[in-house]
Design an enzyme around this catalytic site. Sequence first.
Site, short mmCIF file in Angstrom:
data_model
loop_
_atom_site.label_atom_id
_atom_site.label_comp_id
_atom_site.label_asym_id
_atom_site.label_seq_id
_atom_site.Cartn_x
_atom_site.Cartn_y
_atom_site.Cartn_z
N GLY A 43 -17.61 129.15 85.12
CA GLY A 43 -16.95 127.84 85.17
C GLY A 43 -17.71 126.83 84.34
CG ASP A 44 -19.00 123.90 85.61
OD1 ASP A 44 -18.03 123.22 85.99
OD2 ASP A 44 -19.83 124.40 86.38
N GLY A 97 -16.04 124.02 79.63
CA GLY A 97 -15.42 123.00 78.77
C GLY A 97 -13.93 123.24 78.59
CE LYS A 98 -11.98 126.41 83.42
NZ LYS A 98 -13.38 126.68 83.67
N GLY A 99 -11.46 121.80 80.01
CA GLY A 99 -10.65 120.57 80.00
C GLY A 99 -10.28 120.14 78.59
CB ALA A 118 -11.25 122.94 89.29
N GLY A 119 -13.53 121.13 88.26
CA GLY A 119 -13.87 119.82 87.70
C GLY A 119 -13.64 119.90 86.22
CG HIS A 120 -10.58 121.14 84.48
ND1 HIS A 120 -9.34 121.70 84.46
CD2 HIS A 120 -11.42 122.10 84.91
CE1 HIS A 120 -9.43 122.95 84.87
NE2 HIS A 120 -10.68 123.21 85.15
NE ARG A 179 -1.21 138.63 106.90
CZ ARG A 179 -1.37 139.56 107.82
NH1 ARG A 179 -0.36 140.07 108.44
NH2 ARG A 179 -2.59 140.00 108.08
CD GLN A 198 -12.53 127.39 90.55
OE1 GLN A 198 -11.56 128.11 90.70
NE2 GLN A 198 -12.49 126.11 90.80
CB THR A 216 -16.64 119.32 91.93
OG1 THR A 216 -15.65 119.67 90.98
CG2 THR A 216 -16.01 119.23 93.30
CB THR A 217 -21.05 119.10 94.01
OG1 THR A 217 -21.59 119.88 92.93
CG2 THR A 217 -19.95 119.87 94.69
CG ASP A 219 -22.84 119.19 70.96
OD1 ASP A 219 -22.09 120.13 71.34
OD2 ASP A 219 -22.98 118.13 71.57
#
Length: 434
Positions: free
Chosen positions: A15-16, A18-20, A42-44, A143, A224, A300-301, A333
């Site tokens: 995760g993290d 740089g998908k955003g 998640a955190g984008h 369920r 993620q 997120t945290t 970078d």
Amino acid sequence: MKPTQTVAVIGSSWGDEGKGKLVDFLSKTADIVVRFQGGNNAGHTVVINNKKHSFHLLPSGVLQNKTVVISNGVVIDPEVLFTELDHIQSEGYKPELIVSSTAHIIFPFHNYIDELEEKHKDYHAAGTTKRGIGPSYSDKAARYGIRVFDLVHPEFFKAKWDNLIDIKKKMIIALGGNWCYNAEEIFNQYVEFGRKLKPYMRDTAYFLNESLDDGKLILFEGAQGALLGLDHGMYPFGTSSTTWAGGIPAGAGISPKRIDKIIGIIKAYTSRVGGGPLPTELKDETGNYIREHGHEYGTTTGRPRRVGWIDLVNLKYTCMLNRYDALAISLLDVLGGLLKIKLCVKYIRNGQELDKWPIHSEIINECTPKYIEMPGWKNLHEEEWSEIAVQGFISLPEEMRNYIKFIEDYLGVPIAFISIGPNRKDSIVRYPIW
Ligand code: IMP
């Protein structure tokens, strides 16, 4: 050849990655952007004109004013959903939001159970975000979970609620916690959320399939990373959903045959939050340099992320799982200013070299990385990287181009998208993705 109608963006490690930013870029072309798993764990982050926008639940495509879909595979905390929606609308964005009637709901006691379970797991704790993700998915699998449809229909909601509360109360007490909730108050609050959700609720499998039949372009936004997935990740040190591309058919209700392109996003180095082995972890000055330079603190945290050298052994594994059409590499970078950069090309266990990701955390714990070393590149200011991005791939420092080439050759997947800064414009597109 059939034109590309669907593209998926998948985090290749923890995760993290740089998908955003990539999703934001690709969603310019898409008609619809879909989140198909996870929740507000998640955190984008997307930076537009130096303004940072962070999302936890809404698909990043909201910044392109696209139709955004939260499909059945997602778990929804309605409070977070409406907070993010209000924020976006107050900034002048007007995306069309569609929420699946079969997505499961996170209630406040799920967050508490998350915390209590983590304490009980002790050494095996995943270091969760404590957003109630695992406990909500657990209810789904058992369920007795509550879905969006139930909130919108209080009579159906009520029929399931008393049973759920009974189970959760017993669970919390058994885990050493206190039941400190007013069930009736929560019920009424969530009926109110149901009233607000009603205009957004749809059968998203029908919506997405019919949209594809109509020729619409769809982007699937993973959350993620593949190594945090429930089945093929580093169990139990991961999350509770299917984070690789295999999660799309189940989580969105489309056939695997309808996924045209899968793009994996990798970081120029490794990072993760939470517990579990991390063979290339750097606990020294170099690690601190990368963490500070890359602002490696959780969206997120806020937790500091563990960082390390790029791990081509586990990336090769997630390349195999996802069979990526192309890769995107981010945060190159950040490594600027390091004289030497290491790449993990094998693991060593009991004196033997391993090419394959050993899957089990117990075995990974016994592995040490075998590195090759490459010369680093200089540290530049953000504006200098932006200028280079405009000039294209050939203007990148030679050492960086060699680094990219080595990774491409090792993984056998072309790197189509290169990110050398936080802004939208700090990217180089080498090959078209749509
Ligand atoms: P959960 O998803 O909150 O249950 O947390 C399970 C594990 O996944 C923990 O190690 C978290 O830190 C990690 N995790 C969950 N969401 C993300 C994310 O979006 N990026 C990186 N790590 C995540």
